[in-house]
Design a protein around this motif. Sequence first.
Motif, PDB file in Angstrom:
ATOM      1  N   THR A 164       5.443 -11.653   3.083  1.00 19.58           N
ATOM      2  CA  THR A 164       4.160 -11.087   2.647  1.00 19.58           C
ATOM      3  C   THR A 164       3.200 -12.158   2.070  1.00 19.58           C
ATOM      4  O   THR A 164       3.523 -13.030   1.300  1.00 19.58           O
ATOM      5  CB  THR A 164       4.303 -10.028   1.529  1.00 19.58           C
ATOM      6  OG1 THR A 164       5.321  -9.097   1.914  1.00 19.58           O
ATOM      7  CG2 THR A 164       3.191  -9.284   0.987  1.00 19.58           C
ATOM      8  N   TYR A 188       5.436   0.415  -0.268  1.00 23.44           N
ATOM      9  CA  TYR A 188       4.635   0.661   0.720  1.00 23.44           C
ATOM     10  C   TYR A 188       5.362   0.200   1.880  1.00 23.44           C
ATOM     11  O   TYR A 188       6.397  -0.379   2.091  1.00 23.44           O
ATOM     12  CB  TYR A 188       3.470  -0.308   0.590  1.00 23.44           C
ATOM     13  CG  TYR A 188       2.454  -0.112  -0.512  1.00 23.44           C
ATOM     14  CD1 TYR A 188       1.227   0.794  -0.425  1.00 23.44           C
ATOM     15  CD2 TYR A 188       2.892  -0.572  -1.690  1.00 23.44           C
ATOM     16  CE1 TYR A 188       0.655   0.851  -1.578  1.00 23.44           C
ATOM     17  CE2 TYR A 188       2.102  -0.605  -2.996  1.00 23.44           C
ATOM     18  CZ  TYR A 188       1.067   0.288  -2.835  1.00 23.44           C
ATOM     19  OH  TYR A 188       0.135   0.642  -3.684  1.00 23.44           O
ATOM     20  N   ILE A 196      -2.768  -3.416   2.790  1.00 25.04           N
ATOM     21  CA  ILE A 196      -1.629  -3.925   3.361  1.00 25.04           C
ATOM     22  C   ILE A 196      -1.743  -3.669   4.758  1.00 25.04           C
ATOM     23  O   ILE A 196      -1.500  -2.690   5.159  1.00 25.04           O
ATOM     24  CB  ILE A 196      -0.476  -3.571   2.635  1.00 25.04           C
ATOM     25  CG1 ILE A 196      -0.538  -3.537   1.114  1.00 25.04           C
ATOM     26  CG2 ILE A 196       0.856  -4.227   3.252  1.00 25.04           C
ATOM     27  CD1 ILE A 196       0.540  -3.125   0.367  1.00 25.04           C
ATOM     28  N   LEU A 224       3.916  -6.984  -6.090  1.00 28.40           N
ATOM     29  CA  LEU A 224       2.636  -7.271  -5.829  1.00 28.40           C
ATOM     30  C   LEU A 224       1.683  -7.330  -7.208  1.00 28.40           C
ATOM     31  O   LEU A 224       0.880  -8.247  -7.389  1.00 28.40           O
ATOM     32  CB  LEU A 224       1.876  -6.270  -4.854  1.00 28.40           C
ATOM     33  CG  LEU A 224       2.489  -5.938  -3.548  1.00 28.40           C
ATOM     34  CD1 LEU A 224       1.738  -4.701  -2.721  1.00 28.40           C
ATOM     35  CD2 LEU A 224       2.192  -7.224  -2.716  1.00 28.40           C
ATOM     36  N   TYR A 268      -0.065  -0.176   5.989  1.00 34.54           N
ATOM     37  CA  TYR A 268       1.104   0.238   5.191  1.00 34.54           C
ATOM     38  C   TYR A 268       0.457   1.288   4.170  1.00 34.54           C
ATOM     39  O   TYR A 268      -0.475   1.396   4.003  1.00 34.54           O
ATOM     40  CB  TYR A 268       1.349  -0.901   3.954  1.00 34.54           C
ATOM     41  CG  TYR A 268       2.527  -1.707   4.702  1.00 34.54           C
ATOM     42  CD1 TYR A 268       3.873  -1.974   3.971  1.00 34.54           C
ATOM     43  CD2 TYR A 268       2.446  -2.514   5.815  1.00 34.54           C
ATOM     44  CE1 TYR A 268       5.128  -2.733   4.614  1.00 34.54           C
ATOM     45  CE2 TYR A 268       3.611  -3.061   6.454  1.00 34.54           C
ATOM     46  CZ  TYR A 268       4.669  -3.445   5.714  1.00 34.54           C
ATOM     47  OH  TYR A 268       5.895  -4.002   6.220  1.00 34.54           O
ATOM     48  N   ILE A 287      -3.528  -8.033   2.373  1.00 32.23           N
ATOM     49  CA  ILE A 287      -2.257  -8.490   2.210  1.00 32.23           C
ATOM     50  C   ILE A 287      -1.417  -8.073   3.447  1.00 32.23           C
ATOM     51  O   ILE A 287      -1.612  -7.017   4.036  1.00 32.23           O
ATOM     52  CB  ILE A 287      -1.451  -7.559   1.037  1.00 32.23           C
ATOM     53  CG1 ILE A 287      -2.390  -7.622  -0.074  1.00 32.23           C
ATOM     54  CG2 ILE A 287      -0.097  -7.748   1.068  1.00 32.23           C
ATOM     55  CD1 ILE A 287      -1.828  -6.592  -1.116  1.00 32.23           C
TER      56      ILE A 287
END
Length: 101
Positions: free
Chosen positions: A88, A30, A11, A51, A19, A80
Amino acid sequence: MNYNYLFTKLIKCYCGGNYRGKLERKVPSYICSKYSNYGSCTRRKVKEDLLLYYVERFCREQGITFEKNIYFIHEIVDIITVNEEGKTTIKYKNGEEQKIS
């Protein structure tokens, strides 16, 4: 108790930070490391369950048997990203993308 964060190193924040996993009230989430370490970014939290929901849905659509482990996740997810508005996007290694609000 250590928790094995499934999306570790996947991420990225719009600010350039990574993240990192954090348990908040026993819920794996996160947050941006630049926010966490320096307060120099906006606190935008991404819950691991959300997620997982989208990755599992993607796998179903692709006819892939979903596995809830870090090796499987890292095998199919490329990156991501979280933008300034907190939106996101999951980018898969096959080139497909999923947008999450």
